[in-house]
Design an enzyme around this catalytic site. Structure first.
Site, PDB file in Angstrom:
ATOM      1  N   GLU A 281       0.858  -1.199   0.000  1.00 23.21           N
ATOM      2  CA  GLU A 281       0.000   0.000   0.000  1.00 23.21           C
ATOM      3  C   GLU A 281       0.885   1.236   0.000  1.00 23.21           C
ATOM      4  O   GLU A 281       1.890   1.284   0.721  1.00 23.21           O
ATOM      5  CB  GLU A 281      -0.896   0.033   1.245  1.00 23.21           C
TER       6      GLU A 281
ATOM      7  N   HIS B  51      -8.091   2.752  -3.889  1.00 22.99           N
ATOM      8  CA  HIS B  51      -9.057   2.862  -2.796  1.00 22.99           C
ATOM      9  C   HIS B  51     -10.078   3.928  -3.181  1.00 22.99           C
ATOM     10  O   HIS B  51      -9.741   4.912  -3.859  1.00 22.99           O
ATOM     11  CB  HIS B  51      -8.381   3.311  -1.498  1.00 22.99           C
TER      12      HIS B  51
ATOM     13  N   GLY C  49     -15.200   4.935   4.390  1.00 24.41           N
ATOM     14  CA  GLY C  49     -14.473   6.130   4.840  1.00 24.41           C
ATOM     15  C   GLY C  49     -14.885   6.470   6.257  1.00 24.41           C
ATOM     16  O   GLY C  49     -15.951   6.053   6.727  1.00 24.41           O
ATOM     17  N   ASP C  50     -14.026   7.195   6.958  1.00 27.91           N
ATOM     18  CA  ASP C  50     -14.358   7.614   8.320  1.00 27.91           C
ATOM     19  C   ASP C  50     -15.326   8.787   8.254  1.00 27.91           C
ATOM     20  O   ASP C  50     -15.285   9.582   7.320  1.00 27.91           O
ATOM     21  CB  ASP C  50     -13.080   8.002   9.077  1.00 27.91           C
TER      22      ASP C  50
END
Ligand code: FAD
Length: 287
Positions: free
Chosen positions: A16, A77, A108-109
C-alpha cells in the site's frame, strides 16, 4: 488483470502507498514507486483521502502511473460516505479511462468537517453500486479486532457478509500485531460463509509517533512481546526501526506458514522498509 484471480495459484504479496501531501513534489511518489517495482509486488494499492490528504484525483493519477508506467496492477481505494452518486460516477469514469480495473470500496471515516452525503451509508452500498456499473473487480476492508463502531465481532462479521453478498471478491484486513486475533477472526468469517481471499494487513512499526497514532486510530492490541520491543527501543530510532522490521517479518512467516491468502504490506511510502521485509520473506512467500 483482476486482483481476485491472483489468489488462485499463489500467496499474494502486495503493497500500500498513499498520495504525497499536496505540498510535496509528485517526484517523491515517483521515486518511491520506482524502488518498489523492483520488489515485484503482485499489486500496489493507493489510498484515497486518508492520512490528512484531501480526496482528489491523485489516487487515480498514482494508480495510473503504477499501471501504465511501472507495469504493476494497481488497486485504487475509494471512499463513499462523503460522496454523491454523481461524484462516484465521475471518479469511476476516470478510473476506466486510465485502465484501472480494481477498486477497494470503502465507506471512509465520518469526518465532522465533511458531513456525510445521503447516497451511500455503508461500503456494501458502494460495492453493489460499482458492481452494477460493471467492469471492475471490487475489494473490501475487514477488521480482525472489530471495527471501532461495531458493538461486537458477531455484528461486524454479519455486516462484512453483506459486503461479500454485494459483490466484494477479496478482503484486506486492518493492521494487527497479534496473529491470533487474525486467525480467530478468519475462522469466524469462514463460518459465516465469507469465502473470498482475506489478505492480512501488516504494518511494520518504525517510529514512536506512528505507534501513538495507531493506538488512537485503530485500537490494535499490542501483545506483550510487541510492547516490550516498544518500551525498550522507543528512544532509539534505529533500533526501533530494525526491531519493527524484524517483528513484521516474524508475523509474516507465521501467517504464511499457517496458509494465509496474502500479505498486504503498509509500506508508508518507505522503500527501505519494504525492501528489508521483502528480502526476508520472498523465498518463504514464493515457496
Ligand atoms: P463499512 O464496511 O461500511 O463498515 C463501517 C461500520 O458500519 C462497521 O462498524 C460495520 O460493522 C458497520 N456496518 C456495515 N454495514 C452495515 C449495515 N448494513 N448495517 C449496519 N451497520 C453496518 N479510509 C480512507 O479514508 N481512505 C482509504 O484509502 C482507506 N483505506 C483503508 C484500507 C483498509 C485495508 C482498511 C482496513 C481501512 C481503510 N480506510 C481508509 C479506513 C476506513 O475508511 C474506515 O475504517 C471506515 O471507518 C470504515 O470503512 P469500511 O469500508 O470498512 O466501512
Amino acid at each position: 488483470m483482476k486482483i481476485s484471480q491472483l489468489f488462485k495459484d499463489r500467496t499474494v504479496f502486495s503493497f500500500e502507498v498513499f498520495p504525497p501531501k499536496k505540498t510535496s513534489p509528485i517526484d517523491t511518489i515517483y521515486n518511491t514507486l520506482d524502488e518498489l517495482k523492483d520488489l515485484h509486488p503482485d499489486f500496489i494499492s493507493v489510498t484515497y483521502g486518508a492520512g490528512g490528504n484531501t480526496a482528489d484525483s491523485s489516487t487515480c493519477d498514482i494508480a495510473s502511473l503504477i499501471k501504465n508506467k511501472f507495469g504493476i496492477e494497481p488497486l485504487a481505494h475509494l471512499t463513499c460516505v462523503s460522496s454523491s452518486k454523481a461524484d462516484i460516477d465521475s471518479i469511476l469514469a476516470n478510473f476506466k479511462q486510465n485502465n484501472i480495473e480494481n477498486i477497494l470500496a470503502l465507506r471512509g471515516d465520518i469526518n465532522p468537517e465533511m458531513p456525510p452525503k445521503q447516497d451511500f451509508k455503508y461500503a456494501s452500498e458502494l460495492v453493489s453500486y460499482i458492481r452494477g456499473i460493471g467492469g471492475f473487480d471490487v475489494s473490501g476492508a475487514c477488521y480482525p479486532e472489530v471495527h471501532i463502531e461495531a458493538k461486537s465481532m458477531v455484528e461486524d462479521i454479519l455486516n462484512l457478509k453483506k459486503k461479500i453478498d454485494a459483490g466484494a471478491e477479496h478482503l484486506i484486513s486492518q493492521l494487527f500485531f497479534d496473529n491470533n486475533a487474525f486467525y480467530s477472526f478468519a475462522e469466524k468469517a469462514r463460518i459465516a460463509g465469507i469465502n473470498v481471499p482475506i489478505e492480512a494487513g501488516i504494518m511494520p512499526v518504525v517510529n514512536k509517533r506512528q505507534i501513538e497514532r495507531m493506538v488512537s486510530l485503530c485500537g490494535a492490541s499490542f501483545p506483550s512481546k510487541f510492547s516490550k520491543i516498544i518500551q525498550k527501543y522507543e528512544n532509539n530510532a534505529e533500533a526501533l526501526r530494525d526491531a519493527g522490521i524484524a517483528y513484521a517479518v516474524d508475523q509474516i512467516v507465521d501467517l504464511v506458514s499457517n496458509g494465509v491468502d496474502g500479505i498486504h504490506l503498509y509500506t508508508m511510502n518507505n522503500p527501505y522498509i519494504a525492501r528489508k521485509i521483502s528480502e526476508s520473506v520472498n523465498s518463504i512467500i514464493r515457496a
